[in-house]
Enzyme design. Structure first.
Site, short mmCIF file in Angstrom:
data_model
loop_
_atom_site.label_atom_id
_atom_site.label_comp_id
_atom_site.label_asym_id
_atom_site.label_seq_id
_atom_site.Cartn_x
_atom_site.Cartn_y
_atom_site.Cartn_z
CB SER A 169 74.07 42.35 51.87
OG SER A 169 72.77 42.79 52.27
CB THR A 221 81.50 44.76 57.66
OG1 THR A 221 81.77 44.01 58.84
CG2 THR A 221 82.80 45.30 57.10
CB CYS A 222 77.86 46.10 53.97
SG CYS A 222 78.54 44.53 53.41
CB ALA A 223 75.69 49.21 57.70
#
Length: 165
Positions: free
Chosen positions: A54, A59-61
């Site tokens: 997501s 971390t995804c961002a």
């Protein structure tokens, strides 16, 4: 099935990433305007799939930002961020962050996660996509993969980018 962890707790995915040398499967992912993007939209280009659970996690961002930064230096290459997030959320994030060197696509109504075997099958993240990177050449042959073993860790950017050279 891949065994990975979420903050040290065992998590499983549907299967294993496509093997190096195999041809990647076609897909139908949704862009921020609710249009459909398929493999043919990226014909003749090298592809870096940055797959994650997501965009609303740190971390995804971070991975979306890093690959966006690196994408501006890549010739004949497209970075494709893929998650189950709704296209509206992905579009909002990319607009707010100024991410315009990458394609950010949603798997919210497709079989990408199952076809690429990155769907998480248990844990609180069940149904989301695992953190993985798949790199394919301009002929859609897989040249690099990484199933990130700990979901909260970032992928090995350098290894993925080196595979493109």
């Amino acid at each position: 099935m891949s065994n990975i962890t979420l903050k040290g707790n065992e998590v499983h995915t549907l299967g294993n990433l496509p093997a190096v040398g195999n041809t990647i499967k076609d897909f139908a992912l949704v862009d921020s305007g609710l249009g459909i993007k398929t493999l043919s939209d990226f014909e003749g280009k090298k592809k870096v799939f940055n797959i994650f659970p997501s965009i609303d996690t740190g971390t995804c961002a971070a991975s979306a930002r890093k690959f966006n930064e690196e994408a501006s230096n890549l010739d004949n290459t497209v970075v494709i961020n893929v998650s189950k997030d709704l296209p509206f959320a992905l579009g909002r994030f990319c607009a707010a962050e100024g991410l315009n060197n990458v394609e950010t696509l949603s798997d919210f109504r497709s079989s990408f996660g199952d076809d690429y075997e990155v769907t998480i099958t248990d844990s609180p993240l069940k149904g989301l996509l695992s953190r993985a990177v798949i790199v394919a050449d301009e002929n859609n042959k897989v040249i690099y993969t990484e199933q990130v073993s700990e979901i909260v860790d970032e992928p090995n950017y350098n290894a993925a980018l080196e595979a493109l050279k």
